[in-house]
Design a protein around this motif. Sequence first.
Motif, mmCIF file in Angstrom:
data_model
loop_
_atom_site.group_PDB
_atom_site.id
_atom_site.type_symbol
_atom_site.label_atom_id
_atom_site.label_comp_id
_atom_site.label_asym_id
_atom_site.label_seq_id
_atom_site.Cartn_x
_atom_site.Cartn_y
_atom_site.Cartn_z
ATOM 1 N N ILE A 88 13.553 15.409 7.620
ATOM 2 C CA ILE A 88 13.691 14.064 8.189
ATOM 3 C C ILE A 88 12.608 13.139 7.649
ATOM 4 O O ILE A 88 12.879 12.007 7.249
ATOM 5 C CB ILE A 88 13.658 14.128 9.731
ATOM 6 N N ASN A 89 11.372 13.622 7.604
ATOM 7 C CA ASN A 89 10.290 12.792 7.085
ATOM 8 C C ASN A 89 10.418 12.567 5.588
ATOM 9 O O ASN A 89 10.011 11.516 5.082
ATOM 10 C CB ASN A 89 8.930 13.401 7.440
ATOM 11 N N ALA A 90 11.001 13.514 4.857
ATOM 12 C CA ALA A 90 11.248 13.303 3.427
ATOM 13 C C ALA A 90 12.276 12.186 3.228
ATOM 14 O O ALA A 90 12.126 11.354 2.320
ATOM 15 C CB ALA A 90 11.722 14.595 2.775
ATOM 16 N N VAL A 91 13.294 12.157 4.065
ATOM 17 C CA VAL A 91 14.290 11.076 3.990
ATOM 18 C C VAL A 91 13.629 9.741 4.321
ATOM 19 O O VAL A 91 13.835 8.741 3.623
ATOM 20 C CB VAL A 91 15.483 11.368 4.923
ATOM 21 N N PHE A 92 12.811 9.720 5.367
ATOM 22 C CA PHE A 92 12.105 8.482 5.725
ATOM 23 C C PHE A 92 11.148 8.052 4.612
ATOM 24 O O PHE A 92 10.967 6.857 4.375
ATOM 25 C CB PHE A 92 11.345 8.643 7.033
ATOM 26 N N LEU A 93 10.551 9.005 3.925
ATOM 27 C CA LEU A 93 9.677 8.695 2.798
ATOM 28 C C LEU A 93 10.463 7.978 1.704
ATOM 29 O O LEU A 93 10.013 6.979 1.142
ATOM 30 C CB LEU A 93 9.049 9.978 2.244
ATOM 31 N N MET A 94 11.655 8.473 1.430
ATOM 32 C CA MET A 94 12.480 7.846 0.392
ATOM 33 C C MET A 94 13.021 6.485 0.830
ATOM 34 O O MET A 94 13.139 5.572 0.017
ATOM 35 C CB MET A 94 13.629 8.767 0.009
ATOM 36 N N ILE A 95 13.332 6.342 2.102
ATOM 37 C CA ILE A 95 13.862 5.067 2.591
ATOM 38 C C ILE A 95 12.775 4.004 2.631
ATOM 39 O O ILE A 95 12.969 2.879 2.189
ATOM 40 C CB ILE A 95 14.478 5.239 4.005
ATOM 41 N N GLY A 96 11.626 4.366 3.179
ATOM 42 C CA GLY A 96 10.594 3.373 3.432
ATOM 43 C C GLY A 96 9.491 3.286 2.407
ATOM 44 O O GLY A 96 8.615 2.426 2.522
ATOM 45 N N ASN A 97 9.490 4.166 1.395
ATOM 46 C CA ASN A 97 8.428 4.159 0.384
ATOM 47 C C ASN A 97 7.035 4.187 1.010
ATOM 48 O O ASN A 97 6.149 3.425 0.636
ATOM 49 C CB ASN A 97 8.546 2.943 -0.536
ATOM 50 N N GLY A 115 9.579 9.796 12.860
ATOM 51 C CA GLY A 115 9.251 10.978 12.065
ATOM 52 C C GLY A 115 8.178 11.839 12.706
ATOM 53 O O GLY A 115 8.295 13.068 12.767
ATOM 54 N N TYR A 116 7.129 11.199 13.196
ATOM 55 C CA TYR A 116 6.032 11.949 13.818
ATOM 56 C C TYR A 116 6.445 12.547 15.160
ATOM 57 O O TYR A 116 6.044 13.659 15.495
ATOM 58 C CB TYR A 116 4.800 11.062 13.970
ATOM 59 N N LEU A 117 7.252 11.817 15.941
ATOM 60 C CA LEU A 117 7.719 12.365 17.219
ATOM 61 C C LEU A 117 8.657 13.546 17.018
ATOM 62 O O LEU A 117 8.577 14.540 17.754
ATOM 63 C CB LEU A 117 8.401 11.278 18.052
ATOM 64 N N VAL A 118 9.543 13.447 16.017
ATOM 65 C CA VAL A 118 10.421 14.580 15.711
ATOM 66 C C VAL A 118 9.581 15.775 15.277
ATOM 67 O O VAL A 118 9.827 16.904 15.694
ATOM 68 C CB VAL A 118 11.461 14.189 14.628
ATOM 69 N N LEU A 154 3.999 6.825 1.910
ATOM 70 C CA LEU A 154 3.473 8.179 1.751
ATOM 71 C C LEU A 154 2.856 8.740 3.036
ATOM 72 O O LEU A 154 2.492 9.907 3.070
ATOM 73 C CB LEU A 154 2.443 8.214 0.619
ATOM 74 N N ALA A 155 2.773 7.945 4.074
ATOM 75 C CA ALA A 155 2.272 8.456 5.355
ATOM 76 C C ALA A 155 3.201 9.529 5.917
ATOM 77 O O ALA A 155 2.791 10.336 6.746
ATOM 78 C CB ALA A 155 2.110 7.317 6.356
ATOM 79 N N HIS A 156 4.435 9.571 5.449
ATOM 80 C CA HIS A 156 5.377 10.609 5.880
ATOM 81 C C HIS A 156 5.048 11.972 5.254
ATOM 82 O O HIS A 156 5.585 12.988 5.693
ATOM 83 C CB HIS A 156 6.816 10.214 5.540
ATOM 84 N N LEU A 157 4.187 11.979 4.246
ATOM 85 C CA LEU A 157 3.796 13.251 3.633
ATOM 86 C C LEU A 157 2.948 14.108 4.576
ATOM 87 O O LEU A 157 2.935 15.323 4.448
ATOM 88 C CB LEU A 157 3.027 13.016 2.331
ATOM 89 N N SER A 164 0.842 -1.196 0.000
ATOM 90 C CA SER A 164 0.000 0.000 0.000
ATOM 91 C C SER A 164 0.881 1.251 0.000
ATOM 92 O O SER A 164 2.000 1.239 0.513
ATOM 93 C CB SER A 164 -0.884 -0.015 1.247
ATOM 94 N N LEU A 165 0.373 2.357 -0.565
ATOM 95 C CA LEU A 165 1.130 3.607 -0.570
ATOM 96 C C LEU A 165 1.216 4.216 0.825
ATOM 97 O O LEU A 165 2.215 4.819 1.192
ATOM 98 C CB LEU A 165 0.498 4.608 -1.535
ATOM 99 N N PHE A 166 0.143 4.083 1.604
ATOM 100 C CA PHE A 166 0.116 4.574 2.986
ATOM 101 C C PHE A 166 0.079 3.350 3.890
ATOM 102 O O PHE A 166 -0.898 2.599 3.905
ATOM 103 C CB PHE A 166 -1.138 5.427 3.247
#
Length: 153
Positions: free
Chosen positions: A97-106, A26-29, A108-111, A11-13
């Motif tokens: 930081i969340n953009a990096v996590f988005l790229m690492i983990g694929n 990501g969310y805690l930061v 989209l919940a980091h958006l 899933s994307l999210f």
Amino acid sequence: MALSDRDQQQSLFRFDADAMLFLGIGYLVFLGSAIAAVAVRGIMKSQAIRQFQSADEPLPVPLEIDSPLPPSAQTFLGSVATYSLVGQALMEGPAVINAVFLMIGNNLAHLIPIVIAVIGIALQCNTPARLKHLVESVKQATSPSHAALQQRS
């Protein structure tokens, strides 16, 4: 780029157990930085307002955007720029930081924190009209007529 090697079944999210480590960090930061941005900005703003109100230099009447300002008002505007930049920087960090996590983990919940952080950065942008209104409202709060009205009520 981030979604190029994504499994088609995925899933994307994602909010599953595997994704929760990066999402939690990501969310805690983001949450910690947002709280820090509000607190630091508020402290710096109140200090700048107190310092500006203690100066007895009059503002030009009428105050226009291109009016020459007394030194205390110039110092105040410098402080406004400083606390705005500090607040924006505190919101920029979690977005990156969340953009990096988005790229690492694929995922989209980091958006979600990225979009909220970008909105927070945009809301802290100063415009000439906003600065003019801020200077007028702070100085008006210390005017003798305003103080007399507050004492009557």
